[in-house]
Design a protein around this motif. Structure first.
Motif, PDB file in Angstrom:
ATOM      1  N   ALA A 167       0.820  -1.207   0.000  1.00 33.18           N
ATOM      2  CA  ALA A 167       0.000   0.000   0.000  1.00 33.18           C
ATOM      3  C   ALA A 167       0.856   1.260   0.000  1.00 33.18           C
ATOM      4  CB  ALA A 167      -0.923   0.004   1.217  1.00 33.18           C
ATOM      5  N   ALA A 168       2.052   1.165   0.627  1.00 33.79           N
ATOM      6  CA  ALA A 168       2.936   2.329   0.695  1.00 33.79           C
ATOM      7  C   ALA A 168       3.358   2.803  -0.682  1.00 33.79           C
ATOM      8  CB  ALA A 168       4.173   1.995   1.535  1.00 33.79           C
ATOM      9  N   GLN A 169       3.448   1.873  -1.644  1.00 37.54           N
ATOM     10  CA  GLN A 169       3.848   2.255  -2.989  1.00 37.54           C
ATOM     11  C   GLN A 169       2.878   3.259  -3.590  1.00 37.54           C
ATOM     12  OE1 GLN A 169       4.277  -1.373  -5.204  1.00 37.54           O
ATOM     13  NE2 GLN A 169       5.853  -2.200  -3.853  1.00 37.54           N
ATOM     14  N   PHE A 170       1.617   3.243  -3.121  1.00 35.09           N
ATOM     15  CA  PHE A 170       0.623   4.213  -3.585  1.00 35.09           C
ATOM     16  C   PHE A 170       0.430   5.350  -2.579  1.00 35.09           C
ATOM     17  CE2 PHE A 170      -3.860   5.474  -3.035  1.00 35.09           C
ATOM     18  CZ  PHE A 170      -4.020   6.234  -4.190  1.00 35.09           C
ATOM     19  N   LEU A 171       0.228   4.978  -1.313  1.00 35.14           N
ATOM     20  CA  LEU A 171      -0.116   5.973  -0.300  1.00 35.14           C
ATOM     21  C   LEU A 171       0.999   6.994  -0.070  1.00 35.14           C
ATOM     22  CD1 LEU A 171      -1.946   3.813   2.395  1.00 35.14           C
ATOM     23  CD2 LEU A 171      -2.946   5.477   0.833  1.00 35.14           C
ATOM     24  N   ASN A 172       2.261   6.595  -0.255  1.00 36.64           N
ATOM     25  CA  ASN A 172       3.359   7.532  -0.030  1.00 36.64           C
ATOM     26  C   ASN A 172       3.301   8.730  -0.956  1.00 36.64           C
ATOM     27  OD1 ASN A 172       4.552   6.227   2.081  1.00 36.64           O
ATOM     28  ND2 ASN A 172       6.126   5.203   0.883  1.00 36.64           N
ATOM     29  N   TRP A 173       2.669   8.573  -2.121  1.00 34.61           N
ATOM     30  CA  TRP A 173       2.641   9.669  -3.089  1.00 34.61           C
ATOM     31  C   TRP A 173       1.387  10.524  -2.976  1.00 34.61           C
ATOM     32  CZ3 TRP A 173       7.300  10.263  -4.566  1.00 34.61           C
ATOM     33  CH2 TRP A 173       8.143   9.153  -4.678  1.00 34.61           C
ATOM     34  N   VAL A 174       0.419  10.090  -2.185  1.00 28.05           N
ATOM     35  CA  VAL A 174      -0.786  10.894  -1.984  1.00 28.05           C
ATOM     36  C   VAL A 174      -0.449  12.262  -1.394  1.00 28.05           C
ATOM     37  CG1 VAL A 174      -2.949  11.051  -0.674  1.00 28.05           C
ATOM     38  CG2 VAL A 174      -2.341   8.916  -1.834  1.00 28.05           C
ATOM     39  N   PRO A 175       0.408  12.348  -0.344  1.00 25.06           N
ATOM     40  CA  PRO A 175       0.741  13.671   0.189  1.00 25.06           C
ATOM     41  C   PRO A 175       1.393  14.595  -0.836  1.00 25.06           C
ATOM     42  CG  PRO A 175       1.425  11.957   1.714  1.00 25.06           C
ATOM     43  CD  PRO A 175       1.044  11.277   0.440  1.00 25.06           C
ATOM     44  N   LEU A 176       2.177  14.043  -1.764  1.00 24.70           N
ATOM     45  CA  LEU A 176       2.802  14.887  -2.786  1.00 24.70           C
ATOM     46  C   LEU A 176       1.742  15.581  -3.624  1.00 24.70           C
ATOM     47  CD1 LEU A 176       5.260  15.941  -4.305  1.00 24.70           C
ATOM     48  CD2 LEU A 176       5.230  13.837  -5.668  1.00 24.70           C
ATOM     49  N   VAL A 177       0.732  14.844  -4.032  1.00 24.43           N
ATOM     50  CA  VAL A 177      -0.369  15.443  -4.800  1.00 24.43           C
ATOM     51  C   VAL A 177      -1.071  16.504  -3.971  1.00 24.43           C
ATOM     52  CG1 VAL A 177      -2.564  14.978  -5.958  1.00 24.43           C
ATOM     53  CG2 VAL A 177      -0.685  13.342  -6.160  1.00 24.43           C
ATOM     54  N   MET A 178      -1.267  16.210  -2.688  1.00 28.29           N
ATOM     55  CA  MET A 178      -1.976  17.146  -1.812  1.00 28.29           C
ATOM     56  C   MET A 178      -1.194  18.454  -1.628  1.00 28.29           C
ATOM     57  SD  MET A 178      -4.832  15.649  -1.038  1.00 28.29           S
ATOM     58  CE  MET A 178      -4.714  15.024  -2.719  1.00 28.29           C
ATOM     59  N   ILE A 179       0.114  18.347  -1.377  1.00 28.49           N
ATOM     60  CA  ILE A 179       0.877  19.572  -1.126  1.00 28.49           C
ATOM     61  C   ILE A 179       1.010  20.408  -2.402  1.00 28.49           C
ATOM     62  CG2 ILE A 179       2.127  18.623   0.838  1.00 28.49           C
ATOM     63  CD1 ILE A 179       4.563  18.244  -0.897  1.00 28.49           C
ATOM     64  N   VAL A 180       0.993  19.760  -3.559  1.00 26.03           N
ATOM     65  CA  VAL A 180       0.988  20.516  -4.822  1.00 26.03           C
ATOM     66  C   VAL A 180      -0.335  21.268  -4.974  1.00 26.03           C
ATOM     67  CG1 VAL A 180       0.968  20.319  -7.334  1.00 26.03           C
ATOM     68  CG2 VAL A 180       2.653  19.040  -5.997  1.00 26.03           C
ATOM     69  N   ILE A 181      -1.442  20.608  -4.664  1.00 30.75           N
ATOM     70  CA  ILE A 181      -2.759  21.256  -4.770  1.00 30.75           C
ATOM     71  C   ILE A 181      -2.849  22.452  -3.837  1.00 30.75           C
ATOM     72  CG2 ILE A 181      -5.225  20.946  -4.311  1.00 30.75           C
ATOM     73  CD1 ILE A 181      -4.931  18.051  -5.249  1.00 30.75           C
ATOM     74  N   VAL A 182      -2.397  22.272  -2.598  1.00 29.90           N
ATOM     75  CA  VAL A 182      -2.451  23.382  -1.630  1.00 29.90           C
ATOM     76  C   VAL A 182      -1.554  24.532  -2.090  1.00 29.90           C
ATOM     77  CG1 VAL A 182      -1.996  24.075   0.757  1.00 29.90           C
ATOM     78  CG2 VAL A 182      -2.996  21.838   0.278  1.00 29.90           C
ATOM     79  N   ALA A 183      -0.392  24.207  -2.617  1.00 30.56           N
ATOM     80  CA  ALA A 183       0.527  25.244  -3.089  1.00 30.56           C
ATOM     81  C   ALA A 183      -0.082  26.031  -4.241  1.00 30.56           C
ATOM     82  CB  ALA A 183       1.849  24.622  -3.511  1.00 30.56           C
ATOM     83  N   VAL A 184      -0.709  25.346  -5.181  1.00 27.34           N
ATOM     84  CA  VAL A 184      -1.341  26.023  -6.322  1.00 27.34           C
ATOM     85  C   VAL A 184      -2.491  26.912  -5.842  1.00 27.34           C
ATOM     86  CG1 VAL A 184      -2.708  25.645  -8.415  1.00 27.34           C
ATOM     87  CG2 VAL A 184      -0.680  24.256  -7.993  1.00 27.34           C
ATOM     88  N   ALA A 185      -3.241  26.437  -4.842  1.00 26.92           N
ATOM     89  CA  ALA A 185      -4.392  27.188  -4.344  1.00 26.92           C
ATOM     90  C   ALA A 185      -3.991  28.435  -3.570  1.00 26.92           C
ATOM     91  CB  ALA A 185      -5.252  26.287  -3.466  1.00 26.92           C
TER      92      ALA A 185
END
Length: 456
Positions: A167-185
């Motif tokens: 699961a870590a192979q997927f879940l580890n990258w979820v925060p990266l997507v989130m911090i990019v979204i917050v940064a863009v916003a």
């Protein structure tokens, strides 16, 4: 085997090195595993506190670059090389620096105890984010969620860690997507951001202290990652990408987001408030950040459980794990785990001198593992104790102001003290003898690996 080697503790004699044929390239293990550590929200949740409030964003990024390179070169490289050369984990390669008997406590049990601290932090952060996603503030509900999270994922860690790794192979990258979204916003407010104070060195030192404190134990665990790598190139590339680069990316984007939030009139330096400022999707993001915290929660519980079972074999593993999980849950429920920066200071003070002493031992042995030393290596223990004192000096009541290194990266100083003291005591002859048979059997580097590794 002579009497000395027969007297080796069971945890040393039972160690089996990982053969070179079972190793994998850096991009399959070291880099993504370390990147997942720094992408976890616990790393940058309070990173802005005392940093960008006192210095410009550009300088903060420079500080992150410096911190990333220090974590790679000082804290990770020597343990990782030792793990790669021997195919053995930290608690085995650490017996050279601290002795076969001394290794029970440092780094053995100490790593397990600190993992309980990380377990508590992960449980608290996940519960807090779930509560924010639900728009709830009930203390009773917080306690229920924290207890269910702690015991539930501790059970998963012990019974199904292989599934967590997948699961870590997927879940580890979820925060990266989130911090990019917050940064863009939030990026629109960045041009209007200005530090409230002008103390650039304080801000720079605070970044070093936070980053080094967070990553010191992970750096020592480089031995555990290194034993899965093939050669020095894997060690270097995995560390530069998974540690140095990941620190910059996972640190700079949240700082940018908080600066943008301030440019729009915000006052908080907590990254959770930057997430909340995104709008209607914020609750979903809080839940996703909490979901990504499953991985560090499980891994911390698993490492702590294995540490206690290895170092305290007479105590049933289930009992020691249950006690540890209960302590972690209590720290989360009472909000003691909320003080992330204070915990990072403790980690930096604890593992800074360990990494320093191990680096000195690595160099003294010709950039190789000398093998386990009989009994207690007092050079390692004295180096660790003095380094630890330096690392927490700012937080000891009654210490004269002249001795306190205020606004300085104490975790870095702890490493320097550990390195220097160990080097001096080793040169003075304050180290027990190496167990020769184990040394010969402990190095699994083939001639091809040595040639491929190149100059160290």
């Amino acid at each position: 085997m002579n009497a000395m080697s027969n007297a080796l503790p069971e945890y040393v004699r039972a160690s089996v090195p990982r053969p070179p044929g079972d190793r994998e390239p850096w991009y399959k293990n070291t880099a993504p595993s370390y990147a997942g550590i720094f992408l976890w929200v616990g790393f940058y949740l309070q990173l802005a506190n005392g940093t960008i409030s006192q210095m410009a964003l550009g300088l903060a990024v420079v500080a992150l670059i410096a911190a990333g390179l220090l974590c790679f070169g000082l804290y990770y490289y020597a343990p990782a090389m030792l793990g790669m050369q021997t195919g053995r984990p930290l608690y085995i390669v650490g017996t050279s620096t601290f002795g076969t008997r001394g290794g029970y406590l440092v780094p053995g049990l100490l790593m397990g105890l600190l993992q309980l601290g990380w377990f508590a932090v992960a449980t608290y952060v996940a519960t807090d984010f779930i509560m924010k996603g639900l728009h709830q503030t009930s203390a009773v509900l917080f306690t229920v969620v924290a207890v269910l999270w702690a015991y539930g994922f501790a059970f998963v860690a012990i019974k199904g860690i292989s599934y967590v790794a997948r699961a870590a192979q997927f879940l580890n990258w979820v925060p990266l997507v989130m911090i990019v979204i917050v940064a863009v916003a939030t990026v629109g407010g960045v041009p209007n951001f200005h530090p409230k104070e002008h103390h650039p060195w304080r801000g720079f030192a605070a970044v070093l202290e936070i980053v080094i404190g967070f990553s010191a134990a992970a750096g020592a665990a480089g031995a555990d990652f290194g034993m899965n790598n093939r050669d020095r190139r894997d060690i270097v590339r995995g560390g530069l990408v998974g540690i140095a680069l990941a620190i910059v990316v996972a640190g700079a984007l949240p700082l940018l987001s908080i600066a943008g939030m301030h440019g729009r009139g915000g006052t908080s330096y907590d990254y959770a408030d930057a997430i909340a400022s995104v709008g209607d999707v914020a609750p979903i993001m809080f839940f996703l950040f909490a979901a990504a915290t499953v991985v560090p929660t499980c891994f911390c519980a698993f490492i702590a459980s294995n540490s206690f079972a290895t170092m305290l074999p007479r105590i049933p593993k289930t009992a020691s794990t249950l006690v540890g999980v209960t302590i972690g849950a209590l720290l989360a429920v009472t909000h003691a785990a909320q003080n992330l920066i204070g915990f990072f200071v403790i980690v930096g003070a604890s593992f800074g001198p360990i990494c320093g002493a191990m680096a000195a031992d690595y160099l003294l042995a010709g950039k190789r593992w000398s093998g386990p030393r009989a009994g207690i290596n007092w050079a390692g223990y004295i180096a660790w104790a003095l380094g630890f004192i330096v690392g927490i000096l700012n937080h000891i009541p009654g210490v004269p102001a002249a001795l306190v290194a205020a606004n300085h990266p104490a975790g870095l100083y702890a490493f320097v003290v550990g390195f220097a003291v160990y080097w001096a005591l080793a040169k003075a002859g304050l180290r027990p003898a190496v167990v020769p048979e184990f040394q010969c059997a402990g190095n699994v580097e083939s001639a091809a690996l040595v040639a491929e590794k190149g100059p160290s």
